[in-house]
Design an enzyme around this catalytic site. Structure first.
Site, PDB file in Angstrom:
ATOM      1  N   ARG A  30     -19.060  22.311 -10.534  1.00 12.04           N
ATOM      2  CA  ARG A  30     -19.596  22.012  -9.206  1.00 12.04           C
ATOM      3  C   ARG A  30     -19.045  22.984  -8.166  1.00 12.04           C
ATOM      4  O   ARG A  30     -17.864  23.318  -8.171  1.00 12.04           O
ATOM      5  CB  ARG A  30     -19.269  20.573  -8.808  1.00 12.04           C
ATOM      6  CG  ARG A  30     -20.068  19.569  -9.627  1.00 12.04           C
ATOM      7  CD  ARG A  30     -20.175  18.224  -8.931  1.00 12.04           C
ATOM      8  NE  ARG A  30     -20.866  17.258  -9.762  1.00 12.04           N
ATOM      9  CZ  ARG A  30     -22.191  17.078  -9.759  1.00 12.04           C
ATOM     10  NH1 ARG A  30     -22.976  17.794  -8.962  1.00 12.04           N
ATOM     11  NH2 ARG A  30     -22.733  16.163 -10.541  1.00 12.04           N
ATOM     12  N   ASP A  31     -19.937  23.424  -7.259  1.00 15.94           N
ATOM     13  CA  ASP A  31     -19.552  24.321  -6.174  1.00 15.94           C
ATOM     14  C   ASP A  31     -18.604  23.571  -5.235  1.00 15.94           C
ATOM     15  O   ASP A  31     -18.791  22.399  -4.932  1.00 15.94           O
ATOM     16  CB  ASP A  31     -20.800  24.786  -5.415  1.00 15.94           C
ATOM     17  CG  ASP A  31     -20.512  25.985  -4.524  1.00 15.94           C
ATOM     18  OD1 ASP A  31     -21.009  27.084  -4.841  1.00 15.94           O
ATOM     19  OD2 ASP A  31     -19.780  25.824  -3.519  1.00 15.94           O
ATOM     20  N   ILE A  32     -17.600  24.290  -4.739  1.00 17.96           N
ATOM     21  CA  ILE A  32     -16.584  23.703  -3.876  1.00 17.96           C
ATOM     22  C   ILE A  32     -17.138  23.375  -2.477  1.00 17.96           C
ATOM     23  O   ILE A  32     -16.582  22.518  -1.775  1.00 17.96           O
ATOM     24  CB  ILE A  32     -15.374  24.676  -3.778  1.00 17.96           C
ATOM     25  CG1 ILE A  32     -14.100  23.935  -3.415  1.00 17.96           C
ATOM     26  CG2 ILE A  32     -15.639  25.819  -2.826  1.00 17.96           C
ATOM     27  CD1 ILE A  32     -12.856  24.774  -3.605  1.00 17.96           C
ATOM     28  N   ASN A  88     -27.231  35.573  -6.215  1.00 13.55           N
ATOM     29  CA  ASN A  88     -27.045  36.448  -5.063  1.00 13.55           C
ATOM     30  C   ASN A  88     -26.394  37.737  -5.552  1.00 13.55           C
ATOM     31  O   ASN A  88     -25.402  37.684  -6.290  1.00 13.55           O
ATOM     32  CB  ASN A  88     -26.143  35.774  -4.019  1.00 13.55           C
ATOM     33  CG  ASN A  88     -26.813  34.564  -3.390  1.00 13.55           C
ATOM     34  OD1 ASN A  88     -28.027  34.556  -3.191  1.00 13.55           O
ATOM     35  ND2 ASN A  88     -26.035  33.546  -3.075  1.00 13.55           N
ATOM     36  N   VAL A  97     -18.552  36.011  -4.039  1.00 12.77           N
ATOM     37  CA  VAL A  97     -17.616  36.003  -5.166  1.00 12.77           C
ATOM     38  C   VAL A  97     -18.156  36.977  -6.211  1.00 12.77           C
ATOM     39  O   VAL A  97     -19.288  36.808  -6.696  1.00 12.77           O
ATOM     40  CB  VAL A  97     -17.462  34.594  -5.775  1.00 12.77           C
ATOM     41  CG1 VAL A  97     -16.558  34.650  -7.007  1.00 12.77           C
ATOM     42  CG2 VAL A  97     -16.894  33.613  -4.749  1.00 12.77           C
ATOM     43  N   HIS A 101     -22.638  34.685 -11.095  1.00 10.52           N
ATOM     44  CA  HIS A 101     -22.838  33.231 -11.135  1.00 10.52           C
ATOM     45  C   HIS A 101     -24.269  32.905 -10.761  1.00 10.52           C
ATOM     46  O   HIS A 101     -24.881  33.567  -9.926  1.00 10.52           O
ATOM     47  CB  HIS A 101     -21.858  32.507 -10.205  1.00 10.52           C
ATOM     48  CG  HIS A 101     -21.811  33.052  -8.814  1.00 10.52           C
ATOM     49  ND1 HIS A 101     -21.121  34.195  -8.489  1.00 10.52           N
ATOM     50  CD2 HIS A 101     -22.370  32.609  -7.661  1.00 10.52           C
ATOM     51  CE1 HIS A 101     -21.250  34.441  -7.202  1.00 10.52           C
ATOM     52  NE2 HIS A 101     -22.013  33.502  -6.665  1.00 10.52           N
ATOM     53  N   HIS A 103     -26.549  29.901  -9.207  1.00 13.19           N
ATOM     54  CA  HIS A 103     -26.504  28.644  -8.469  1.00 13.19           C
ATOM     55  C   HIS A 103     -27.631  27.733  -8.953  1.00 13.19           C
ATOM     56  O   HIS A 103     -28.790  28.163  -9.018  1.00 13.19           O
ATOM     57  CB  HIS A 103     -26.763  28.878  -6.971  1.00 13.19           C
ATOM     58  CG  HIS A 103     -25.728  29.680  -6.257  1.00 13.19           C
ATOM     59  ND1 HIS A 103     -24.774  29.115  -5.437  1.00 13.19           N
ATOM     60  CD2 HIS A 103     -25.506  31.018  -6.198  1.00 13.19           C
ATOM     61  CE1 HIS A 103     -24.021  30.066  -4.901  1.00 13.19           C
ATOM     62  NE2 HIS A 103     -24.445  31.232  -5.353  1.00 13.19           N
TER      63      HIS A 103
END
Ligand code: AMP
Length: 115
Positions: A30-32, A88, A97, A101, A103
């Protein structure tokens, strides 16, 4: 793997991330700072900085990341309503980052065009 990359640390299990799936090649967590009710990041265990670094030999890995996201969407019960997958890349893409990754965003209607 790099010592100081935050997502390499996640892949090594050195953070308290909420991991939803992991296997030999990818980790999903899970994204922070979630931008939707469900916001999951799917990363390769191997350090790849950006989408721009992918070669033809990485096509199975990229496909596995996408397939993992689609399976998670089904497991989370959001596949029917729908979701968005986003990579991205670099500055204009909004990448912050520099470990590849994907999303997975779900749980609310998404808008188009994106900001
Ligand atoms: P991007 O802007 O595409 O590079 O996305 C980076 C994402 O990583 C953002 O949505 C951040 O909220 C997320 N993020 C950064 N650090 C962490 C972390 N330690 N655990 C989970 N998500 C993170």
């Amino acid at each position: 793997m790099t010592q100081d990359c935050i997502f390499c640390r996640v892949a090594r299990g050195e953070t308290d991330s909420e991991v939803l799936h992991q296997d030999e090649h990818v980790v999903a967590f899970r994204d922070i700072a979630p931008q939707a009710p469900h916001h999951v990041l799917i990363i390769p265990r191997r350090h790849i900085a950006t989408l721009d670094e992918l070669g033809p030999e990485d096509a199975p890995l990229a496909g596995h990341m996408i397939h993992t996201a689609a399976r998670l969407a089904r497991d989370l019960g959001v596949a029917g309503e729908g979701y968005r997958l986003v990579f991205n890349c670099n500055r204009h893409g909004g990448q912050t980052v520099f470990h590849l990754h994907l999303h997975l965003l779900a749980g609310r209607p998404m808008h188009w065009p994106p900001g």
